[in-house]
Design a protein around this motif. Sequence first.
Motif, PDB file in Angstrom:
ATOM      1  N   ASN A   1      33.032  26.774  -5.085  1.00 43.28           N
ATOM      2  CA  ASN A   1      31.995  26.994  -4.073  1.00 43.28           C
ATOM      3  C   ASN A   1      31.321  25.701  -3.659  1.00 43.28           C
ATOM      4  O   ASN A   1      30.764  25.607  -2.575  1.00 43.28           O
ATOM      5  CB  ASN A   1      30.933  27.964  -4.596  1.00 43.28           C
ATOM      6  N   HIS A   2      31.372  24.655  -4.537  1.00 45.50           N
ATOM      7  CA  HIS A   2      30.654  23.402  -4.268  1.00 45.50           C
ATOM      8  C   HIS A   2      31.605  22.227  -4.040  1.00 45.50           C
ATOM      9  O   HIS A   2      31.174  21.089  -4.007  1.00 45.50           O
ATOM     10  CB  HIS A   2      29.699  23.081  -5.432  1.00 45.50           C
ATOM     11  N   ALA A   3      32.888  22.525  -3.847  1.00 46.20           N
ATOM     12  CA  ALA A   3      33.855  21.430  -3.672  1.00 46.20           C
ATOM     13  C   ALA A   3      33.560  20.612  -2.435  1.00 46.20           C
ATOM     14  O   ALA A   3      33.812  19.415  -2.389  1.00 46.20           O
ATOM     15  CB  ALA A   3      35.266  22.001  -3.600  1.00 46.20           C
ATOM     16  N   ASN A   4      33.033  21.222  -1.405  1.00 50.44           N
ATOM     17  CA  ASN A   4      32.757  20.528  -0.157  1.00 50.44           C
ATOM     18  C   ASN A   4      31.268  20.220   0.017  1.00 50.44           C
ATOM     19  O   ASN A   4      30.842  19.810   1.074  1.00 50.44           O
ATOM     20  CB  ASN A   4      33.242  21.354   1.026  1.00 50.44           C
ATOM     21  N   ALA A   5      30.477  20.440  -1.027  1.00 52.67           N
ATOM     22  CA  ALA A   5      29.037  20.218  -0.931  1.00 52.67           C
ATOM     23  C   ALA A   5      28.701  18.793  -1.336  1.00 52.67           C
ATOM     24  O   ALA A   5      29.524  18.080  -1.901  1.00 52.67           O
ATOM     25  CB  ALA A   5      28.297  21.210  -1.817  1.00 52.67           C
ATOM     26  N   GLN A   6      27.443  18.380  -1.037  1.00 48.95           N
ATOM     27  CA  GLN A   6      26.979  17.066  -1.438  1.00 48.95           C
ATOM     28  C   GLN A   6      26.600  17.075  -2.916  1.00 48.95           C
ATOM     29  O   GLN A   6      26.204  18.114  -3.463  1.00 48.95           O
ATOM     30  CB  GLN A   6      25.771  16.651  -0.595  1.00 48.95           C
ATOM     31  N   ILE A   7      26.744  15.887  -3.516  1.00 56.41           N
ATOM     32  CA  ILE A   7      26.347  15.721  -4.916  1.00 56.41           C
ATOM     33  C   ILE A   7      25.107  14.836  -4.950  1.00 56.41           C
ATOM     34  O   ILE A   7      25.123  13.725  -4.396  1.00 56.41           O
ATOM     35  CB  ILE A   7      27.478  15.084  -5.741  1.00 56.41           C
ATOM     36  N   GLY A   8      24.061  15.297  -5.546  1.00 54.39           N
ATOM     37  CA  GLY A   8      22.836  14.522  -5.652  1.00 54.39           C
ATOM     38  C   GLY A   8      22.423  14.367  -7.097  1.00 54.39           C
ATOM     39  O   GLY A   8      22.348  15.350  -7.845  1.00 54.39           O
ATOM     40  N   ILE A   9      22.178  13.165  -7.515  1.00 52.24           N
ATOM     41  CA  ILE A   9      21.660  12.889  -8.856  1.00 52.24           C
ATOM     42  C   ILE A   9      20.253  12.352  -8.691  1.00 52.24           C
ATOM     43  O   ILE A   9      20.040  11.243  -8.191  1.00 52.24           O
ATOM     44  CB  ILE A   9      22.554  11.868  -9.598  1.00 52.24           C
ATOM     45  N   GLY A  10      19.294  13.198  -9.058  1.00 50.10           N
ATOM     46  CA  GLY A  10      17.900  12.854  -8.845  1.00 50.10           C
ATOM     47  C   GLY A  10      17.462  13.086  -7.417  1.00 50.10           C
ATOM     48  O   GLY A  10      16.368  12.688  -7.030  1.00 50.10           O
ATOM     49  N   VAL A  11      18.342  13.693  -6.609  1.00 51.01           N
ATOM     50  CA  VAL A  11      18.063  13.974  -5.203  1.00 51.01           C
ATOM     51  C   VAL A  11      18.275  15.476  -4.977  1.00 51.01           C
ATOM     52  O   VAL A  11      19.358  16.007  -5.234  1.00 51.01           O
ATOM     53  CB  VAL A  11      18.991  13.163  -4.271  1.00 51.01           C
ATOM     54  N   GLU A  12      17.237  16.187  -4.486  1.00 53.27           N
ATOM     55  CA  GLU A  12      17.324  17.638  -4.329  1.00 53.27           C
ATOM     56  C   GLU A  12      18.208  18.052  -3.157  1.00 53.27           C
ATOM     57  O   GLU A  12      19.029  18.963  -3.273  1.00 53.27           O
ATOM     58  CB  GLU A  12      15.922  18.243  -4.159  1.00 53.27           C
ATOM     59  N   ASN A  13      18.064  17.415  -2.043  1.00 46.47           N
ATOM     60  CA  ASN A  13      18.813  17.808  -0.853  1.00 46.47           C
ATOM     61  C   ASN A  13      19.548  16.589  -0.274  1.00 46.47           C
ATOM     62  O   ASN A  13      19.131  16.010   0.738  1.00 46.47           O
ATOM     63  CB  ASN A  13      17.873  18.406   0.197  1.00 46.47           C
ATOM     64  N   PRO A  14      20.645  16.168  -0.894  1.00 44.90           N
ATOM     65  CA  PRO A  14      21.376  14.988  -0.404  1.00 44.90           C
ATOM     66  C   PRO A  14      21.989  15.246   0.963  1.00 44.90           C
ATOM     67  O   PRO A  14      22.427  16.350   1.255  1.00 44.90           O
ATOM     68  CB  PRO A  14      22.446  14.776  -1.461  1.00 44.90           C
ATOM     69  N   THR A  15      21.996  14.215   1.799  1.00 48.77           N
ATOM     70  CA  THR A  15      22.596  14.321   3.127  1.00 48.77           C
ATOM     71  C   THR A  15      23.945  13.625   3.197  1.00 48.77           C
ATOM     72  O   THR A  15      24.661  13.764   4.183  1.00 48.77           O
ATOM     73  CB  THR A  15      21.663  13.700   4.179  1.00 48.77           C
ATOM     74  N   ASN A  16      24.269  12.867   2.157  1.00 48.54           N
ATOM     75  CA  ASN A  16      25.555  12.197   2.057  1.00 48.54           C
ATOM     76  C   ASN A  16      26.391  12.874   0.979  1.00 48.54           C
ATOM     77  O   ASN A  16      25.861  13.590   0.120  1.00 48.54           O
ATOM     78  CB  ASN A  16      25.366  10.718   1.712  1.00 48.54           C
TER      79      ASN A  16
END
Length: 300
Positions: free
Chosen positions: A20-35
Amino acid sequence: MKQQYIKNLAIAFILLLFGNHANAQIGIGVENPTNPVEVKTDAGKVIIDKSGKLGVLVTNPKVAIDLRSGTNGSVAVGNTDKTAAQVGAGALRYVASPAIGVKGYLEFSDGTNWVSFFPKGKPRIVVMASKVTQDTYIFESSNPSEIGAKSGIVQRRSSYLTNWTEKLDSDSGVPTSNFNPATGEFIAPRTGVYFATFTFALQSSQVNTGGNNQTEAIWEVRNPAGTITQRVKTNNGYASDTGASPNAVPVGSACTVSVYLNKGDKLRPFTWVTVAFDGTISQFDISSNGVYNSLTIVEQ
């Protein structure tokens, strides 16, 4: 059976979660990453954008790796013993070299060779010295008992010029010890072409009748094992008879060469004189603080 069922259920849940998250952004310490990837640090974000560019404290990287944040945006490059062909074209390495004046420099691989970049220009050895003593050292003679230190030049003997006054011995402006003023010997710290010149003049005297008046200024090259590999000489001739006093002449010679030296090769000046002076020992002209007796070695 129950344990196996629970295990299979757990695996299915993990696959479903990652699917479900394969195409999602990954954020470490970031709640809503845009990259695709964003990592929060104390100094700012490290990101990987949608085109695969990496930005360190840079929100919009322009190249594959962009460090131009304006604050400590430097990059460290290490050394490697691999050949330029092994690392491939475009690789960089830092060469720490305390043996040369610039202390260190960068090299890039063109796929075949490592190409050096010297920020202060090509490293260059410079040696300058003058001679204000009468010291020489006979090292070749038909009479073995004559081998050794002398004062002045003994006729028809090969004599090193010793005990120079060193003016400069540097590598790109940094003092070095490639030249030994006590022996007059220079040892090449690296392979290359060296321009070398030395001059000497004897105290003025009458050149009396003789059929073979000449002075030879000679550069000698020996390898690290001490074997002679090259000698280059200049021969100056003089009239067979300058007449009686006060017809004195300043007999001397000079030798200038561009010579290829391997690392560790030894370069040294010496003389061979046969001039019909009165007596068998000639003295250097040191009346002008060694201006007639000088030595210069410059790496090309």
